[in-house]
Enzyme design. Structure first.
Site, PDB file in Angstrom:
ATOM      1  CE1 TYR A   1      14.594  -1.973   8.017  1.00 35.14           C
ATOM      2  CE2 TYR A   1      16.751  -1.379   7.137  1.00 35.14           C
ATOM      3  CZ  TYR A   1      15.427  -1.706   6.936  1.00 35.14           C
ATOM      4  OH  TYR A   1      14.921  -1.757   5.652  1.00 35.14           O
TER       5      TYR A   1
ATOM      6  CE  LYS B   1      14.790  -4.681   5.284  1.00 38.48           C
ATOM      7  NZ  LYS B   1      13.654  -5.138   4.443  1.00 38.48           N
TER       8      LYS B   1
ATOM      9  CE  LYS C   1      -0.526   5.519   4.055  1.00 33.98           C
ATOM     10  NZ  LYS C   1       0.901   5.473   4.461  1.00 33.98           N
TER      11      LYS C   1
ATOM     12  CB  ILE D   1      13.119   3.428  -1.130  1.00 33.39           C
ATOM     13  CG1 ILE D   1      13.936   2.205  -1.531  1.00 33.39           C
ATOM     14  CG2 ILE D   1      11.936   3.617  -2.080  1.00 33.39           C
ATOM     15  CD1 ILE D   1      13.149   0.894  -1.464  1.00 33.39           C
TER      16      ILE D   1
ATOM     17  CG  ASP E   1      -0.299  -7.793  12.783  1.00 37.02           C
ATOM     18  OD1 ASP E   1       0.831  -7.793  12.263  1.00 37.02           O
ATOM     19  OD2 ASP E   1      -0.491  -7.688  14.014  1.00 37.02           O
ATOM     20  CG  LEU E   2       1.358  -9.648   6.492  1.00 32.97           C
ATOM     21  CD1 LEU E   2       2.162  -9.313   5.251  1.00 32.97           C
ATOM     22  CD2 LEU E   2       0.387 -10.781   6.219  1.00 32.97           C
TER      23      LEU E   2
ATOM     24  CB  SER F   1      -0.924   0.013   1.226  1.00 32.64           C
ATOM     25  OG  SER F   1      -0.168   0.109   2.423  1.00 32.64           O
TER      26      SER F   1
ATOM     27  N   GLY G   1       5.130   3.104  -0.658  1.00 33.86           N
ATOM     28  CA  GLY G   1       6.539   2.994  -1.010  1.00 33.86           C
ATOM     29  C   GLY G   1       6.834   2.019  -2.133  1.00 33.86           C
TER      30      GLY G   1
ATOM     31  NE  ARG H   1       0.625  -4.132  10.977  1.00 33.39           N
ATOM     32  CZ  ARG H   1       1.157  -4.190  12.196  1.00 33.39           C
ATOM     33  NH1 ARG H   1       0.665  -3.454  13.164  1.00 33.39           N
ATOM     34  NH2 ARG H   1       2.190  -4.977  12.443  1.00 33.39           N
TER      35      ARG H   1
END
Length: 347
Positions: free
Chosen positions: A179, A183, A50, A227, A76-77, A23, A25, A46
């Protein structure tokens, strides 16, 4: 040699694509791009408002709006049961057939120095970055890899599971402690699955002998740098000034640029995909045992990149040392900023 007449390894026209984090970016840009190539697209996130806006954009950019179908699911994944629901709901919407492509784009970045960011936030980063991808992959692959009896088998087009990672998985930068480990975990999961999936693909090639999956599967992972998006703007507000200085070589791209570059690489059949030259050099330093897109080219890239990074890593550490020497510790009320900066309101 120059790619003329090369087979498209990622055809999407008429196929069903699920995009998590679709939804906003990069996810939204990917959804619009694939709609323009004739795909049927389901976006998952969510916020319903959007998602509805993204569906309208896809309809506007569709290759054939009379034939293509678009759908959204609010979920909600971080909850694995929700991922199971998403795959089941998409399968029902697709007349009982599983999706052909699943692209994991969900997640957000909360930058900050490791000791400044509460453990609760760092757990949230792992949940929203790694576990949304791992949960989605688990639900997807359990569906795709379920054996089909020989009598019910037919040759199906290849399916694709795509992770969205970050070049921070190759080269960590100070200020991304909450973060970058998430990743890096995605990159490790991707490498593991790229091996495991071959067992199922091997069974698929012998589908006339034993029960096997309905299609073979290929794993891919995208490694963008910055991004430009609302999420990026939010990151910049809390990102340590040291981090901003260390990542000066990162010239953020638009979501549309990242989507286009990524899809072009998928069409070439690439596995680990970067979206700009600096990211490619960072990948070269960290290939390790990962499968190569081009064995010779990537090996040469690895040699050259490691020569470059003989200077880069000491330089990053020296810059962090000199920053602390000059500016002292971050002010406790303004993590990432020194005491003088903390007294000056940010615009």
């Amino acid at each position: 040699m120059f790619g003329f007449g090369r087979k498209n390894e990622f055809p999407v026209e008429g196929r069903v694509v699920v995009i998590t984090g679709g939804s906003d970016g990069m996810g939204r840009a990917v959804a619009a791009n694939l709609a323009g190539r004739g795909a049927h697209v389901v976006v998952v996130a969510r916020r319903v408002s959007k998602l509805q806006s993204t569906v309208e954009e896809m309809r506007h950019k569709a290759l054939n709006s009379m034939k293509q179908r678009f759908f959204y699911i609010s979920a909600d994944l971080t909850d694995p049961a929700e991922c199971d629901r998403v795959i089941a709901e998409v399968t029902g919407w697709n007349y009982g057939s599983a999706p052909d492509i699943v692209w994991c784009c969900a997640g957000f970045c909360h930058p900050g120095f490791f000791t400044d960011v509460p453990i609760s936030v760092q757990r949230q980063q792992m949940d929203t970055v790694y576990w949304t991808a791992a949960n989605t992959a688990h639900s997807t692959l359990r569906n795709w890899l379920a054996p089909v009896p020989p009598s019910g088998q037919m040759k199906n087009p290849r399916r694709h599971l795509i992770f969205t990672c970050s070049t921070l998985a190759f080269t960590p930068i100070a200020g991304y402690g909450p973060y970058s480990p998430a990743k890096a975990a995605i990159r490790s999961l991707s490498d593991t699955l790229s091996q495991e999936i071959e067992m199922y693909n091997g069974a698929y090639t012998q589908r006339h002998r034993n029960s096997a999956p309905a299609a073979d599967v290929k794993i891919h992972t995208i490694f963008p740098m910055g991004i430009l998006s609302a999420g990026f703007d939010n990151e910049q507000k809390i990102k340590p000034e040291l981090t901003k200085m260390l990542e000066e070589a990162d010239k953020p791209q638009t979501p549309e640029e990242v989507a286009q570059i990524s899809i072009s690489a998928l069409e070439r059949g690439e596995y680990l995909i970067t979206t700009m030259f600096v990211g490619n050099v960072m990948k070269g330093t960290a290939l390790g045992p990962s499968p190569r897109n081009a064995p010779v080219g990537d090996t040469v890239l690895s040699w050259l990149s490691n020569l470059v990074f003989l200077q880069v890593i000491p330089d990053l550490r020296n810059k962090a040392f000199n920053w602390g020497k000059t500016n002292g510790l971050p002010h406790p009320e303004c993590p990432g900023r020194d005491e003088m900066e903390c007294q000056t309101p940010q615009s």
